[in-house]
Design a protein around this motif. Sequence first.
Motif, short mmCIF file in Angstrom:
data_model
loop_
_atom_site.label_atom_id
_atom_site.label_comp_id
_atom_site.label_asym_id
_atom_site.label_seq_id
_atom_site.Cartn_x
_atom_site.Cartn_y
_atom_site.Cartn_z
N GLN A 126 2.59 5.27 9.60
CA GLN A 126 3.45 4.87 8.43
C GLN A 126 4.74 5.48 8.45
O GLN A 126 5.88 4.73 8.13
CB GLN A 126 2.69 5.35 7.35
CG GLN A 126 1.56 4.45 6.82
CD GLN A 126 0.58 5.13 5.79
OE1 GLN A 126 0.61 6.32 5.82
NE2 GLN A 126 0.11 4.25 4.88
N VAL A 127 4.99 6.67 9.01
CA VAL A 127 6.31 7.30 9.03
C VAL A 127 7.25 6.68 9.84
O VAL A 127 8.47 6.09 9.58
CB VAL A 127 6.16 8.67 9.72
CG1 VAL A 127 7.58 9.30 10.11
CG2 VAL A 127 5.51 9.58 8.62
N TYR B 45 0.22 4.89 -4.88
CA TYR B 45 0.76 3.65 -4.99
C TYR B 45 1.77 3.05 -4.01
O TYR B 45 1.66 2.24 -3.29
CB TYR B 45 1.25 3.50 -6.44
CG TYR B 45 1.57 2.14 -7.06
CD1 TYR B 45 0.95 1.06 -7.37
CD2 TYR B 45 3.13 1.76 -6.69
CE1 TYR B 45 1.32 -0.18 -7.65
CE2 TYR B 45 3.59 0.66 -6.98
CZ TYR B 45 2.76 -0.41 -7.55
OH TYR B 45 3.19 -1.58 -7.87
N TYR B 46 2.85 3.92 -3.90
CA TYR B 46 4.00 3.60 -2.98
C TYR B 46 3.21 3.74 -1.45
O TYR B 46 3.67 2.91 -0.74
CB TYR B 46 4.87 4.68 -3.08
CG TYR B 46 5.81 4.81 -4.28
CD1 TYR B 46 6.02 3.81 -5.19
CD2 TYR B 46 6.21 5.97 -4.54
CE1 TYR B 46 6.95 3.63 -6.22
CE2 TYR B 46 7.16 5.97 -6.06
CZ TYR B 46 7.47 4.85 -6.67
OH TYR B 46 8.14 4.91 -7.50
N LEU B 47 2.30 4.54 -1.25
CA LEU B 47 1.97 4.33 0.00
C LEU B 47 0.94 3.26 0.46
O LEU B 47 1.06 2.54 1.26
CB LEU B 47 0.95 5.79 0.31
CG LEU B 47 0.35 6.13 1.68
CD1 LEU B 47 1.46 6.60 2.32
CD2 LEU B 47 -0.74 7.40 1.54
N GLN B 48 0.19 2.90 -0.50
CA GLN B 48 -0.60 1.64 -0.61
C GLN B 48 -0.04 0.58 -0.30
O GLN B 48 -0.27 -0.32 0.33
CB GLN B 48 -1.58 1.48 -1.74
CG GLN B 48 -2.47 2.63 -1.98
CD GLN B 48 -3.28 2.85 -0.85
OE1 GLN B 48 -3.83 1.81 -0.35
NE2 GLN B 48 -3.83 4.04 -0.56
N LEU B 49 1.26 0.35 -0.94
CA LEU B 49 2.25 -0.90 -1.03
C LEU B 49 3.11 -0.77 0.16
O LEU B 49 4.08 -1.67 0.40
CB LEU B 49 2.87 -1.08 -2.49
CG LEU B 49 2.03 -2.02 -3.23
CD1 LEU B 49 0.65 -1.26 -3.59
CD2 LEU B 49 2.91 -2.54 -4.31
N GLY B 184 5.20 3.92 -16.83
CA GLY B 184 4.60 2.56 -16.77
C GLY B 184 2.92 2.83 -16.33
O GLY B 184 2.41 4.04 -16.34
N ALA B 185 2.36 1.70 -15.99
CA ALA B 185 0.95 1.63 -15.86
C ALA B 185 1.13 2.06 -14.26
O ALA B 185 0.20 2.98 -13.63
CB ALA B 185 0.30 0.50 -16.14
N PHE B 186 1.55 0.95 -13.52
CA PHE B 186 1.29 1.04 -12.16
C PHE B 186 2.99 0.72 -11.55
O PHE B 186 3.20 -0.51 -11.67
CB PHE B 186 0.51 -0.13 -11.54
CG PHE B 186 -0.96 0.14 -12.06
CD1 PHE B 186 -1.91 1.23 -11.38
CD2 PHE B 186 -1.28 -0.61 -12.91
CE1 PHE B 186 -3.08 1.30 -11.97
CE2 PHE B 186 -2.90 -0.44 -13.51
CZ PHE B 186 -3.52 0.63 -12.98
N PRO B 187 3.49 1.49 -10.80
CA PRO B 187 3.17 3.15 -10.76
C PRO B 187 3.69 3.72 -12.17
O PRO B 187 4.36 3.12 -12.93
CB PRO B 187 4.00 3.71 -9.93
CG PRO B 187 5.22 2.72 -9.62
CD PRO B 187 4.53 1.28 -10.13
#
Lengths: 198, 198
Positions: A126-127, B45-49, B184-187
């Motif tokens: 990912q990095v 959330y940032y990682l998943q997306l 907010g909700a997500f994220p």
Amino acid sequence: MAINYPNGKKFVPPKEKPVKAKKKDFSFSNRGKTLEDELNETNDYYLQLGLAVIHKKPVPVQIVKVEYPSRSAAVIREAYFRAPSTTDYNGVWNGRYVDFEAKETENKTSFPLKNIHDHQIHHMSQVVKHQGLAFLIIRFSSLERYFIMRFEALEIFWNRMITGGRKSISLEEIEDTAVEIMPGAFPRIDYLPVLQNL
Amino acid sequence: MAINYPNGKKFVPPKEKPVKAKKKDFSFSNRGKTLEDELNETNDYYLQLGLAVIHKKPVPVQIVKVEYPSRSAAVIREAYFRAPSTTDYNGVWNGRYVDFEAKETENKTSFPLKNIHDHQIHHMSQVVKHQGLAFLIIRFSSLERYFIMRFEALEIFWNRMITGGRKSISLEEIEDTAVEIMPGAFPRIDYLPVLQNL
């Protein structure tokens, strides 16, 4: 998830090691240091000279019970080692994000991949996707040889393993795909110049 | 150096909090979460997306005594909190190195600078020198307001304090020098878009 200490060895608290009577051997004054010691010294050196800001992350622990004796510092009385979700070292150099794992082996002919966790591979991939620099520093302790292998090479050997191939990287393969670093005095493991070419 | 837990509050182990009977209040489902919880969710959330790779560093502890009960995980029986030498969060976004500290206050009119350690200021100043992005996320918990203040602004208020000026940043000054983030909700705390303009 509580686990045994990730590298399978017993935990020795840094800076709190029992003092052993050492053989005096001035020609190899760095013998007895762990790779972690050597990299911490190197990173301190880089920091002092304003060359890079790279730190080792703390060991992740799950804290369960803390006591608060009056007039003294809080004492953690029950905690467990957790599996790290990232690599151990990261920081910034020259505007670039730098991220690496460091492993040593006593093996003289190959580097066993069981030293690396699959979530660390996932993290490094990912990095790289986000244009960071990700790599592995390997020390062959018995040989006193150090290599820096960029993630893109490590990933090839990792994929060979998970598709049924050998569970280690031979020293020859490392010589072919990684850059050797000659250990010095200051800094001990001068890895920044190698990054210029990664 | 063993210290009391850095923020002066007692340590509550994450994910191991005693379950409290919560008032049901669906319109404010994030109430009761700490800023750390909110940022961990945001970073997940940032990682998943695939938007960024940003993690909270583990709490630094000095481990003194570890027991190895047979057939079970190693147990840390004595350890102390150490003062962190860096900020709590770092990672990579868009090829840039990102580094920040996150603090919440119950105060309604100002942010007390005692929440920040001088070595964290020093660390952030080094990050900026190396072209990293360094900033502070402030949550006014009673007001449910969130701000992101770049290090360059924080440094001005810090220098005012160490040269004898006020020991806090007023809410008005924060409104003038930081960017407000609407939760907010997500994220939950969507800070990445703000970085575009830092």
